[in-house]
Scaffold this active site. Structure first.
Site, mmCIF file in Angstrom:
data_model
loop_
_atom_site.group_PDB
_atom_site.id
_atom_site.type_symbol
_atom_site.label_atom_id
_atom_site.label_comp_id
_atom_site.label_asym_id
_atom_site.label_seq_id
_atom_site.Cartn_x
_atom_site.Cartn_y
_atom_site.Cartn_z
ATOM 1 C CB CYS A 83 -0.793 -0.275 1.071
ATOM 2 S SG CYS A 83 -2.260 -0.659 0.189
ATOM 3 C CB THR A 84 2.038 2.345 -3.005
ATOM 4 O OG1 THR A 84 2.312 0.970 -3.127
ATOM 5 C CG2 THR A 84 2.870 3.148 -3.971
ATOM 6 C CB THR A 85 2.916 7.096 -0.145
ATOM 7 O OG1 THR A 85 2.318 8.392 -0.020
ATOM 8 C CG2 THR A 85 4.410 7.210 0.094
#
Length: 541
Positions: free
Chosen positions: A344-346
């Site tokens: 789950c990445t930004t």
């Protein structure tokens, strides 16, 4: 085909407020957290380059939203000095050298994580120390700083240290993120102690108490102080590296000091792909932008649009090109097979007042990554093994020392005149179709940046099923349903069905930034904007 409506009947159906971009004659930082973006904007105001701002924002994001990214994660960055060539810095996940594929036997059924892989015994590829890959992000940030930085490294880490020492403030979004993954967090004692005190998610106290709740991770603050003083190399060689590897191995993982010492970010010239009168630039190997470029290549073979807005037929054509790109990705790409766009990445985007552009995506992969915190260092670790196909013999199968086929897709797009766009997003495979459509909105229809990010779109990350924003309109939905099993979903913060995008564009001497308006924390911030959590002395210089 079929149609399924997953929209909540409880939501008010109010007209959406017009999307508004942040505009500046100077620099702008767009990120998934407002404070992190403001920290980057303060770096720009102090004379830092876009890369300096990106590094400071990156460290801050790892503290402010630890479930998405951090020094235990991986990522990729693109850098373009004004009018110059684009450099790609790949700090993606690589499996430890002693990883044993036999430790990941299939258990029947499918997992319920990002990709729905066939289930592995005890979810070892998704949760826990065996899912940890080598954390490469810091090597990537250091490589960028060596080449494009202006300000001292320690100065860029300092804001993150200050926030880590005080503890980032807990609000409703924090609680929602923790509650969404309690099962993963609860399996690791250190993670549970940090995020689930007393067995419950951290929560914001009632306003009448006059108190705040904070995420206090003293070990992480100490680790960041070491990284500030000794540089990124401290995480890869020496006492800190040895402590991190020892913790992961004690919990049953494979990570070794040799894995850390042997990791290097790959610095290359970015790959480029023409699209209409624009040029797309991206990291050349084993990331989602390769698939985005493949889809744009296919769409470029269709007639160029002539109207101001996409027609139903044009949206169907874009979905068809995206489906073909997924077929290529699933059957042809992986370490040992195709790595690049065939001949789950930004996410954060930055453009400074001089026109240098940076596009950086960083991630732990799943929400809270492996769910494992190294007690000695306070670092929450990635679960990069989840990027590999657990089925033996597949092109992207689990294996020792292999490079993961990542989904992040940071891109830069250049156009006529001085136009440059920095764009990317978070959300696993959903990133690819979201970035793809935003690029189309900009290049084919000339949308303002705010409209390109906020426009209705589809998600085609689990083909053949297509998830559609109902705002696409009845005619478009009817046509899409003839070609794909159709699911209607709300465009809301949670559950996020369409990805959170962040973008900055410089055109005609003006910089503007925009983030997904449905995300409660995401923001674009112009240089000179105050940072709420840091002292005035930092912002004055």
């Amino acid at each position: 085909m079929t149609r399924t409506d997953l929209r909540s009947p409880n939501l008010a159906r109010r007209p959406a407020a017009p999307a508004t971009a942040t505009r500046s004659d100077g620099g702008v930082v767009a990120a998934q957290n407002r404070e992190a973006a403001a920290i980057g904007a303060a770096v720009l105001a102090r004379g830092g380059s876009a890369v300096d701002a990106a590094i400071a924002t990156s460290f801050a994001l790892g503290v402010l939203e630890p479930w998405m990214s951090g020094v235990g994660g991986v990522g990729a960055m693109l850098v373009r000095p004004a009018g110059g060539p684009v450099t790609a810095i790949d700090a993606g996940a690589r499996a430890p050298a002693t990883l044993d594929p036999a430790d990941f036997p299939l258990a029947g059924g499918s997992d319920d994580d990002l990709f729905g892989w066939p289930s592995v015994l005890e979810d070892r590829n998704v949760i826990g120390a065996k899912s940890v890959c080598i954390p490469g992000l810091l090597k990537g940030l250091a490589a960028a700083h060596d080449r494009f930085g202006r300000l001292p490294w320690a100065e860029l880490v300092a804001p993150a240290i200050a926030i880590a020492e005080a503890g980032p403030v807990v609000d409703a979004h924090t609680t929602a993120m923790i509650a969404a993954d309690m099962a993963r967090i609860g399996r690791d004692p250190a993670a549970a102690a940090l995020f689930l005190p007393g067995g419950l998610p951290l929560a914001q106290p009632a306003a009448v108490t006059g108190r705040t709740a904070r995420i206090r991770n003293a070990a992480l603050a100490a680790t960041l102080r070491t990284i500030a003083a000794e540089g990124a190399a401290a995480l890869y060689d020496g006492p800190l590296a040895e402590a991190l590897a020892a913790d992961i191995r004690a919990l049953g993982g494979y990570l070794s000091p040799a894995d850390l010492a042997g990791f290097e970010a790959v610095v290359t010239e970015a790959a480029s792909e023409p699209y209409r009168d624009h040029q797309l630039h991206f990291a050349p190997e084993l990331n989602g932008a390769v698939t985005v470029a493949f889809a744009l290549r296919g769409l470029a073979g269709t007639p160029a649009p002539t109207g101001a807005d996409p027609t139903p037929a044009e949206i169907l054509a874009s979905a068809t090109a995206m489906a073909a790109a997924w077929e290529h990705r699933f059957t042809r790409m992986g370490d040992g097979a195709e790595r690049r766009l065939p001949s789950c990445t930004t996410h954060l985007s930055v453009i400074d007042r001089d026109g240098m552009a940076v596009s950086l995506t960083q991630t732990l992969l799943s929400l809270f990554g492996s769910g494992v915190i190294s007690p000695a260092t306070g670092i929450l670790m990635n679960n990069g093994v989840n990027w590999f196909d657990p089925r033996p013999g597949r092109i992207n199968a689990i294996g020792p020392g292999k490079k993961a086929l990542a989904n992040y897709a940071p891109v830069l797009m250049t156009g006529p005149g001085d136009e440059v766009v920095s764009l990317g997003g978070s959300g696993g495979r959903k990133i690819l179709p979201a970035v793809y459509q935003a690029l189309i909105h900009l290049a084919d229809y000339g949308f303002p940046l705010a409209d390109a990010i906020a426009a209705p779109r589809f998600d085609l990350s689990a083909p053949p099923t297509l998830v559609a924003d109902p705002r696409l309109g009845a005619a478009t939905l009817d046509l899409l349903e003839t070609a794909f099993p159709l699911v209607l979903a709300d465009r809301v913060a949670q559950p996020q069905a369409f990805t959170t995008l962040a973008a900055v564009r410089r055109k005609d001497g003006v910089t503007e930034g925009m983030t997904d308006p449905w995300h409660p924390w995401a923001a674009a911030v112009a240089e000179g904007t105050p940072v709420m959590t840091l002292p005035d002395s930092y912002q004055r210089g």
